[in-house]
Design an enzyme around this catalytic site. Structure first.
Site, short mmCIF file in Angstrom:
data_model
loop_
_atom_site.label_atom_id
_atom_site.label_comp_id
_atom_site.label_asym_id
_atom_site.label_seq_id
_atom_site.Cartn_x
_atom_site.Cartn_y
_atom_site.Cartn_z
N CYS A 56 0.72 -1.30 0.02
CA CYS A 56 -0.04 0.17 0.02
C CYS A 56 1.00 1.03 -0.10
O CYS A 56 0.37 2.26 -0.44
CB CYS A 56 -1.06 0.13 1.22
SG CYS A 56 -2.02 -1.26 1.45
N THR A 120 5.28 -4.47 11.83
CA THR A 120 6.16 -5.75 11.27
C THR A 120 5.39 -6.39 10.10
O THR A 120 6.26 -7.25 9.51
CB THR A 120 5.75 -6.83 12.52
OG1 THR A 120 4.39 -7.13 12.77
CG2 THR A 120 6.53 -6.58 13.75
N ILE A 199 -7.23 -6.25 6.96
CA ILE A 199 -8.77 -6.05 7.33
C ILE A 199 -8.69 -6.90 8.73
O ILE A 199 -9.40 -6.64 9.56
CB ILE A 199 -9.60 -6.78 6.38
CG1 ILE A 199 -9.70 -5.79 5.26
CG2 ILE A 199 -10.87 -7.36 7.03
CD1 ILE A 199 -10.58 -4.41 5.54
#
Length: 432
Positions: A56, A120, A199
């Site tokens: 992302c 992480t 999510i």
């Protein structure tokens, strides 16, 4: 061999550009193949080593190549592959050669270059990128060594510093933002779109607030149902989203779709059906899941990964001592890797020396066999063999000494002393 990293990230480019440069997982292997065969145009074994990391917050190409023009060519390849004009992409791209590329890889894996300091997730993403590159056959000695050391450094940094302690994650930041819109998240209905790691992290944080309802919508129904069950929620088909969007107060989306799955029209209808009660929406996907125009609607509060960055950075400032400690570890490991890389540069020379010496040995051995076959004295044959090998092996060094002058000759003489331990010092070679 030159190491090079080409990329863009949340420091250099907005999400609107990052989503255009992102590589969906299924495109990475074909892209690596294109890079190897078309980009540099080198046949094996001189084709570049390469790996692509796409998340992302960043898209990066790690490569090892003999091509001195690799920097400009790599940027051009990325521009052409994504059909983005070079003059639009180039200002946002960083190109890191040699030790800078090594340092960057170590920092990324250790969480020092992440929006969430010390997180992480990036380490797992980098390991997946390396696995994909390995399956594509695009890794070699240099990148294999780089990434193995990268993972070791990340483990050392995380094990010996407090870099990840009390970090404010993107998921936690999403909850904080939701609490600015809704005083009590416990009274809201929450919908998660997708069922991946991000999510799952968000669901963990929102579930801790005890929402009125928690629902997961995912393309793979079984995976969505399994995630929903973990948090006492329920699953719904993704195809039901347009008709049921108005039921939810909070919507968090992060899928691997290459196109938006929530459009302006669908949200407009949802807002109307809600009688203009606010909807809080978080789009953590890159490329984005929600059309940007949705954020302009009056009763919609839409946030992207970049918007969550400000909240995350508030929690980063308090851990600067751990950052300094981590940077010191990384700098030492960078120097160690560069020493290994320098040592690798002499391998072809050593290999050539062995090949040349073996060719001399074979030629003289064949000559000796012929002498023995015609009945020559074995002792004389062995003596001739040893003399011939001696003369040919020292021919190169003695020729170099004879051609050298002044300081060059003195340097060569001192160098030969290292090779032949009993050779006299250069100062002892003058006449007395």
């Amino acid at each position: 061999m030159q190491l090079l990293t080409i990329g863009i990230n949340h420091h250099t480019a907005p999400v609107a550009l990052r989503e255009r440069v992102a590589f969906p997982l299924e495109q990475i292997k074909p892209a690596l193949s294109t890079f190897k065969s078309v980009f540099l145009g080198h046949p094996a074994p001189n084709a570049p080593e390469a790996a692509i990391l796409s998340t992302c917050n960043r898209t990066e190409l790690y490569c090892a190549t003999d091509d001195r023009a690799a920097r400009d060519a790599a940027i051009r390849w990325m521009s052409d592959y994504h059909r983005i004009p070079a003059d639009e992409l180039a200002p946002h791209v960083y190109a890191l050669p040699q030790s800078e590329a090594v340092r960057h890889a170590f920092r990324v894996a250790s969480g020092l270059d992440s929006m969430v300091l010390g997180e992480t997730q990036i380490l797992g993403q980098m390991k997946n990128a390396v696995r994909t590159a390995s399956e594509a056959g695009s890794l070699g000695t240099y990148l294999n060594q780089l990434f193995q050391r990268t993972f070791a450094v990340a483990k050392e940094v995380r094990g010996t510093t407090e870099i990840g302690a009390q970090s404010v994650s993107m998921a936690a930041a999403a909850v904080r933002l939701a609490q600015r819109i809704f005083e009590q998240v416990a009274q809201q209905r929450v919908l998660f779109i997708g069922a991946g790691e991000m999510i799952e992290l968000c669901a963990t944080h929102f579930a801790a607030q005890g929402p009125r309802e928690l629902v997961v919508a995912n393309r793979t129904a079984e995976r969505g149902a399994k995630l929903a069950e973990r948090f006492g929620g329920r699953a719904m088909p993704l195809s039901d989203l347009p008709a049921r969007m108005h039921e939810f107060d909070i919507i968090v989306s992060c899928t691997a779709s290459t196109l938006p799955i929530i459009g302006l029209g669908a949200v407009e209808r949802a807002v109307k059906a809600r009688r203009h009660r606010p909807i809080f929406m978080v789009d953590l996907a890159v490329p984005r899941d929600i059309e940007p125009e949705v954020g302009k609607l009056k009763d919609v509060f839409l946030y992207t990964v970049d918007d969550l960055g400000a909240i995350v950075r508030e929690g980063n400032a308090s851990r600067q001592a751990a950052v300094a400690q981590a940077e010191a570890i990384i700098e030492t490991r960078v120097q160690n890797f560069m020493q290994w890389l320098d040592a690798r540069s002499i391998v072809p020379v050593i290999r050539h020396m062995h090949t040349q010496a073996d060719a001399l040995r074979r030629a003289e051995l064949e000559r000796a066999r012929k002498m023995l076959a015609r009945g020559d004295d074995p002792a004389a044959v062995l003596d001739a063999l040893s003399q011939a090998l001696t003369n040919k092996l020292i021919h190169g060094p003695t020729s170099a000494l004879n051609r050298a002058n002044g300081a060059d000759r003195d340097s060569l003489i001192d160098l030969m002393r290292g090779f032949y331990q009993h050779a006299p010092r250069s100062s002892d070679t003058s006449d007395h």
